[in-house]
Design an enzyme around this catalytic site. Sequence first.
Site, PDB file in Angstrom:
ATOM      1  CE  LYS A   1     -76.009 115.872  -6.923  1.00  0.00           C
ATOM      2  NZ  LYS A   1     -77.155 116.727  -6.565  1.00  0.00           N
TER       3      LYS A   1
ATOM      4  NE  ARG B   1     -82.387 121.105  -9.281  1.00  0.00           N
ATOM      5  CZ  ARG B   1     -81.290 120.699  -8.639  1.00  0.00           C
ATOM      6  NH1 ARG B   1     -80.096 121.025  -9.089  1.00  0.00           N
ATOM      7  NH2 ARG B   1     -81.379 119.985  -7.532  1.00  0.00           N
TER       8      ARG B   1
ATOM      9  CE1 TYR C   1     -49.905 124.447 -28.457  1.00  0.00           C
ATOM     10  CE2 TYR C   1     -50.739 123.556 -26.392  1.00  0.00           C
ATOM     11  CZ  TYR C   1     -50.327 123.373 -27.713  1.00  0.00           C
ATOM     12  OH  TYR C   1     -50.356 122.119 -28.251  1.00  0.00           O
TER      13      TYR C   1
ATOM     14  CG  MET D   1     -55.481 117.355 -24.154  1.00  0.00           C
ATOM     15  SD  MET D   1     -55.674 116.456 -25.712  1.00  0.00           S
ATOM     16  CE  MET D   1     -56.371 117.716 -26.767  1.00  0.00           C
TER      17      MET D   1
HETATM   18  C1  PLP Z   1     -76.963 117.278  -5.259  1.00  0.00           C
HETATM   19  C2  PLP Z   1     -78.108 117.270  -4.325  1.00  0.00           C
HETATM   20  C3  PLP Z   1     -77.907 117.169  -2.933  1.00  0.00           C
HETATM   21  C4  PLP Z   1     -76.526 117.281  -2.313  1.00  0.00           C
HETATM   22  O1  PLP Z   1     -76.131 118.624  -2.391  1.00  0.00           O
HETATM   23  P1  PLP Z   1     -74.747 119.179  -1.811  1.00  0.00           P
HETATM   24  O2  PLP Z   1     -74.831 120.631  -1.999  1.00  0.00           O
HETATM   25  O3  PLP Z   1     -73.683 118.534  -2.654  1.00  0.00           O
HETATM   26  O4  PLP Z   1     -74.648 118.756  -0.398  1.00  0.00           O
HETATM   27  C5  PLP Z   1     -79.015 117.004  -2.115  1.00  0.00           C
HETATM   28  N1  PLP Z   1     -80.260 116.974  -2.644  1.00  0.00           N
HETATM   29  C6  PLP Z   1     -80.506 117.108  -3.967  1.00  0.00           C
HETATM   30  C7  PLP Z   1     -81.904 117.093  -4.456  1.00  0.00           C
HETATM   31  C8  PLP Z   1     -79.434 117.268  -4.852  1.00  0.00           C
HETATM   32  O5  PLP Z   1     -79.678 117.425  -6.160  1.00  0.00           O
END
Ligand code: PLP
Length: 355
Positions: A35, A130, A245, A294
């Site tokens: 993702k 969730r 800064y 930045m």
């Molecule tokens: C992001 C996610 C994973 C992977 O998790 P990691 O901790 O990055 O290995 C697996 N299953 C779900 C449902 C996730 O949201």
Amino acid sequence: MAKARLTIDLGAIVANWRALDIRSGSTVETAAVLKANAYGLGIAKVAPALAQAGVHTFFVALAEEGAELRGVLGPDPEIYILSGLMPGDAAILEDHKLIPCLNSREQVEEFTAKLKGLPCAVQIDSGMNRLGIEPKDFIDLSSTLIELRPKLVISHLACADLPAHPLNTEQLRVFGATCTALSGTKRSLAATGGILLGPDYHFDLVRPGIGLFGGLPFLDAGPVVKLALPVIQVRDVEPGEVVGYGARWEALKPARIATVSAGYADGLIRRTGNGNVHLYAGSKACSLVGRVSMDLITVDVTGLADVPSHLEILNAHQGIDDLAQAAGTIGYEFLTSLGQRYDYRYIEPATPAGK
Ligand SMILES: *Cc1c(COP(=O)(O)O)cnc(C)c1O
């Protein structure tokens, strides 16, 4: 060129996947979670490298991410969508052969109305609150679910990075018990942290993400990213002169300051400068001094005989979790915040022997 160089070692990603695959035993399939553009590192490069190494099953968060991944991978791999079936997604899922993880009664009804007969998966909420169908609703829905013949039933652990947390065993119990309503369906509970909790958590398929990219909680992960920042300018400062800064750093003795190109607009978040962060000339560590701007960072290079063309802020000496800790965040956020303004370079995996 003032663009910083972000080098991503695809061979290291493959090696981390293999290491997690070995931990999860020979009867357990090891998928890959890609993702957010493969945790910021570029799905178009990362996904084919993993597919070539033997990954058949991929997970992304959104249907649109799945459509992009399908274009990258071609027709064969299985691609699961963690957000499930959202309004407007049905055509995308069907066109790109994507498998939604149905998360609620509404999504199950929508799937039955629009896509029945196509592959699906189901997510159970085993205690994280969730995503996923609550256990009681899952049991109520079981006759509908059995008709849909889901390919996979999944759940997600809230505290897998804390092995002693009592929620782990509780979620394990709830998941195992709830799954019995869909006996015979493949099961998946563990992400990276869950793999490390041991075989009780592995079921039929594991879903690592961060561990592939060199992040905690997979302590044995090999480093994947290197980030080299071009030196734009070097100056000498006298005791009492200040840098950056807010005049937050003051030279106590004569010092040489290098100004390097990259800053918080590139994901080197401003709070990184609050911690004990170094930039490296080879194995020589030079302190980041003053505030992160930045587009620029200032570095005390007094100890160097020669200032090289680039200084590294991410490498084998200082990884994503070190920077994340300095900035008060986690490796996941640091990686996915890395910006688009880099010169992205990829090291291809070595071709496996015999191929
Ligand atoms: C992001 C996610 C994973 C992977 O998790 P990691 O901790 O990055 O290995 C697996 N299953 C779900 C449902 C996730 O949201």
